[in-house]
Scaffold this motif. Sequence first.
Motif, PDB file in Angstrom:
ATOM      1  N   ASN A 158       0.836  -1.202   0.000  1.00  0.00           N
ATOM      2  CA  ASN A 158       0.000   0.000   0.000  1.00  0.00           C
ATOM      3  C   ASN A 158       0.874   1.257   0.000  1.00  0.00           C
ATOM      4  OD1 ASN A 158      -1.887   1.995   0.394  1.00  0.00           O
ATOM      5  ND2 ASN A 158      -2.705   1.180   2.304  1.00  0.00           N
ATOM      6  N   ALA A 159       0.844   1.980  -1.107  1.00  0.00           N
ATOM      7  CA  ALA A 159       1.678   3.183  -1.258  1.00  0.00           C
ATOM      8  C   ALA A 159       1.223   4.317  -0.340  1.00  0.00           C
ATOM      9  CB  ALA A 159       1.638   3.662  -2.715  1.00  0.00           C
ATOM     10  N   ASP A 160       0.017   4.223   0.226  1.00  0.00           N
ATOM     11  CA  ASP A 160      -0.526   5.318   1.043  1.00  0.00           C
ATOM     12  C   ASP A 160      -0.183   5.197   2.522  1.00  0.00           C
ATOM     13  OD1 ASP A 160      -1.819   6.824  -1.012  1.00  0.00           O
ATOM     14  OD2 ASP A 160      -3.266   5.196  -1.188  1.00  0.00           O
ATOM     15  N   ASP A 161       0.462   4.109   2.909  1.00  0.00           N
ATOM     16  CA  ASP A 161       0.854   3.920   4.309  1.00  0.00           C
ATOM     17  C   ASP A 161       2.379   4.030   4.410  1.00  0.00           C
ATOM     18  OD1 ASP A 161       1.625   2.895   6.814  1.00  0.00           O
ATOM     19  OD2 ASP A 161      -0.178   1.667   6.945  1.00  0.00           O
ATOM     20  N   PRO A 162       2.897   5.142   4.986  1.00  0.00           N
ATOM     21  CA  PRO A 162       4.352   5.331   5.035  1.00  0.00           C
ATOM     22  C   PRO A 162       5.091   4.190   5.729  1.00  0.00           C
ATOM     23  CG  PRO A 162       3.226   7.378   5.592  1.00  0.00           C
ATOM     24  CD  PRO A 162       2.170   6.312   5.512  1.00  0.00           C
ATOM     25  N   LEU A 163       4.483   3.601   6.762  1.00  0.00           N
ATOM     26  CA  LEU A 163       5.148   2.495   7.459  1.00  0.00           C
ATOM     27  C   LEU A 163       5.288   1.277   6.550  1.00  0.00           C
ATOM     28  CD1 LEU A 163       3.357   2.920  10.877  1.00  0.00           C
ATOM     29  CD2 LEU A 163       5.840   2.968  10.581  1.00  0.00           C
ATOM     30  N   VAL A 164       4.251   0.978   5.767  1.00  0.00           N
ATOM     31  CA  VAL A 164       4.303  -0.145   4.829  1.00  0.00           C
ATOM     32  C   VAL A 164       5.330   0.133   3.735  1.00  0.00           C
ATOM     33  CG1 VAL A 164       2.995  -1.338   3.012  1.00  0.00           C
ATOM     34  CG2 VAL A 164       1.988  -1.029   5.275  1.00  0.00           C
ATOM     35  N   VAL A 165       5.342   1.366   3.229  1.00  0.00           N
ATOM     36  CA  VAL A 165       6.294   1.717   2.172  1.00  0.00           C
ATOM     37  C   VAL A 165       7.727   1.548   2.669  1.00  0.00           C
ATOM     38  CG1 VAL A 165       7.166   3.597   0.721  1.00  0.00           C
ATOM     39  CG2 VAL A 165       4.697   3.249   0.967  1.00  0.00           C
ATOM     40  N   TRP A 166       7.986   2.035   3.876  1.00  0.00           N
ATOM     41  CA  TRP A 166       9.330   1.922   4.432  1.00  0.00           C
ATOM     42  C   TRP A 166       9.711   0.450   4.615  1.00  0.00           C
ATOM     43  CZ3 TRP A 166      11.371   0.785   9.514  1.00  0.00           C
ATOM     44  CH2 TRP A 166      12.720   1.142   9.671  1.00  0.00           C
ATOM     45  N   ALA A 167       8.759  -0.359   5.112  1.00  0.00           N
ATOM     46  CA  ALA A 167       9.027  -1.784   5.329  1.00  0.00           C
ATOM     47  C   ALA A 167       9.291  -2.507   4.010  1.00  0.00           C
ATOM     48  CB  ALA A 167       7.842  -2.429   6.051  1.00  0.00           C
ATOM     49  N   ALA A 168       8.513  -2.164   2.976  1.00  0.00           N
ATOM     50  CA  ALA A 168       8.617  -2.882   1.702  1.00  0.00           C
ATOM     51  C   ALA A 168       9.805  -2.432   0.861  1.00  0.00           C
ATOM     52  CB  ALA A 168       7.331  -2.689   0.895  1.00  0.00           C
ATOM     53  N   GLY A 195      -5.281   3.799  -0.275  1.00  0.00           N
ATOM     54  CA  GLY A 195      -5.845   4.774   0.652  1.00  0.00           C
ATOM     55  C   GLY A 195      -5.490   4.477   2.099  1.00  0.00           C
ATOM     56  N   GLN A 196      -5.715   5.480   2.960  1.00  0.00           N
ATOM     57  CA  GLN A 196      -5.445   5.330   4.391  1.00  0.00           C
ATOM     58  C   GLN A 196      -6.290   6.355   5.148  1.00  0.00           C
ATOM     59  OE1 GLN A 196      -1.670   6.689   6.001  1.00  0.00           O
ATOM     60  NE2 GLN A 196      -1.503   4.881   7.288  1.00  0.00           N
ATOM     61  N   MET A 197      -7.376   5.895   5.787  1.00  0.00           N
ATOM     62  CA  MET A 197      -8.215   6.822   6.558  1.00  0.00           C
ATOM     63  C   MET A 197      -7.538   7.222   7.867  1.00  0.00           C
ATOM     64  SD  MET A 197     -12.213   5.684   6.326  1.00  0.00           S
ATOM     65  CE  MET A 197     -12.946   6.944   7.373  1.00  0.00           C
ATOM     66  N   TRP A 198      -6.972   6.218   8.532  1.00  0.00           N
ATOM     67  CA  TRP A 198      -6.358   6.437   9.850  1.00  0.00           C
ATOM     68  C   TRP A 198      -4.893   6.797   9.646  1.00  0.00           C
ATOM     69  CZ3 TRP A 198      -7.184   6.987  14.933  1.00  0.00           C
ATOM     70  CH2 TRP A 198      -6.141   6.723  15.818  1.00  0.00           C
ATOM     71  N   LYS A 199      -4.506   8.030   9.999  1.00  0.00           N
ATOM     72  CA  LYS A 199      -3.141   8.487   9.716  1.00  0.00           C
ATOM     73  C   LYS A 199      -2.322   8.717  10.984  1.00  0.00           C
ATOM     74  CE  LYS A 199      -4.399  10.686   5.327  1.00  0.00           C
ATOM     75  NZ  LYS A 199      -5.807  10.344   5.235  1.00  0.00           N
ATOM     76  N   ASP A 200      -2.915   8.469  12.150  1.00  0.00           N
ATOM     77  CA  ASP A 200      -2.267   8.895  13.388  1.00  0.00           C
ATOM     78  C   ASP A 200      -1.064   8.048  13.795  1.00  0.00           C
ATOM     79  OD1 ASP A 200      -4.296  10.673  13.303  1.00  0.00           O
ATOM     80  OD2 ASP A 200      -4.874  10.474  15.402  1.00  0.00           O
ATOM     81  N   ASP A 201      -0.770   6.969  13.051  1.00  0.00           N
ATOM     82  CA  ASP A 201       0.430   6.197  13.367  1.00  0.00           C
ATOM     83  C   ASP A 201       1.582   6.541  12.423  1.00  0.00           C
ATOM     84  OD1 ASP A 201      -0.391   4.557  15.580  1.00  0.00           O
ATOM     85  OD2 ASP A 201      -1.782   3.621  14.190  1.00  0.00           O
ATOM     86  N   ALA A 202       1.387   7.523  11.573  1.00  0.00           N
ATOM     87  CA  ALA A 202       2.440   7.820  10.596  1.00  0.00           C
ATOM     88  C   ALA A 202       2.634   9.327  10.424  1.00  0.00           C
ATOM     89  CB  ALA A 202       2.086   7.175   9.248  1.00  0.00           C
TER      90      ALA A 202
END
Length: 412
Positions: free
Chosen positions: A169-179, A191-198
């Motif tokens: 998922n390109a919209d989740d910075p944590l996933v992008v960094w991990a991948a 998409g990403q509705m909940w953004k408070d962890d990133a």
Amino acid sequence: MAGNSDPLTPRAKIAVTAGKAVAAASRAAGRGSGSVIGGRVALKLDPDLLARLAQNLDVVLVSATNGKTTTTRLIAEALRAAGPVVSNALGANMPAGITSALAGSSDARYGVIEVDEKYLAGVARDTDPKCIALLNLSRDQLDRAAETRMLAENWREGLAGSKAVIIANADDPLVVWAASSSPNVVWVAAGQMWKDDAWSCPSCGGVMQRPGDDWFCGECGFRRPTPSWALSGDHVLDPHGSAWPIHLQLPGRANKANAASSAAVAAVFGVPPQVALERMYQVQAVAGRYDVVQFQQRDLRLLLAKNPAGWLETFSLIDPPPTPVILSVNARGADGTDTSWLWDVDYTRLTGHPICVIGDRKLDLAVRLEVANQHFQVCENLDQAVQLCPPGRIEVIANYTAFQDLRRRVGN
């Protein structure tokens, strides 16, 4: 794909047989499906059993904090267009449950496996997957999962150099960094509705900038990659720019996002988007989620929401006020015993709905709703809550073990 010679050693066959016997005994005793205890016994007898069972399969792993059970179902349905599939459809997603699921099928060509976030690196090592889908990372079970960046780091290290195609998922910075440690990544704008962890950059700790749907770190230049697949309204855009309609029986934006990621996975195995998306229509409910059941002359829709990201998505799909809402929260081992996450959920979104509160931690939830200026009643159990609601539709939202309790009570 490996040839179809029998990969199981005599020891492995004994382990599989013993695991199945233990699982059957557990079911007969009324202790659930038996898949976890059966898998544990089998792995004790042959620690390499998961790798042996996977070696004749083209394996897909699905991991995330939210959406992995549903996405696993959607991918399995899509891949059945290309051949027989084995999957841990009931959500037993740690090594024992996965081993049990794979041991249950000898003729499958594809293994579609949901994996708990904390076990992804190890299961990927054992199963040599052809494809791994990474959907999101958000706070969940705070007492045992630590914080999300540590999970992302665990993924990043575990997937570095992986031969698998990573659908991320390109919209989740944590996933992008991990991948980003993997050489072969296909980015999906899910998409990403909940953004408070990133809000802080996972790469350098700098503050993330979030103009519109984009994101980047103003300090180190870490930024959202260009996606090749995208969710656009009710369509999936493929890498050639074609738009394919999404027809799902499952509600909500989050499930359309799951369908977009699933279509990207199916394409890795040669299943075209149109075929994949048409097959996903077959999925009506996932382990009881989204089911509408009749109970005490009312229609209860059962919705699972385990953490702030899940509650936010769930609020977006419930019927408008004055539809009554029953909320149930437990804090048992499988839920995480820390309920401080309730303060991260925006309960003002329920304004106008009559609310009933049940579950082991109903008083924690009551305090939270009081602060959010919501009108609610605390009830002893589901029966009492339902009696307080008028005939018609009721939205019932529960976290993990509370959801299992509800299913037992309504006979689902």
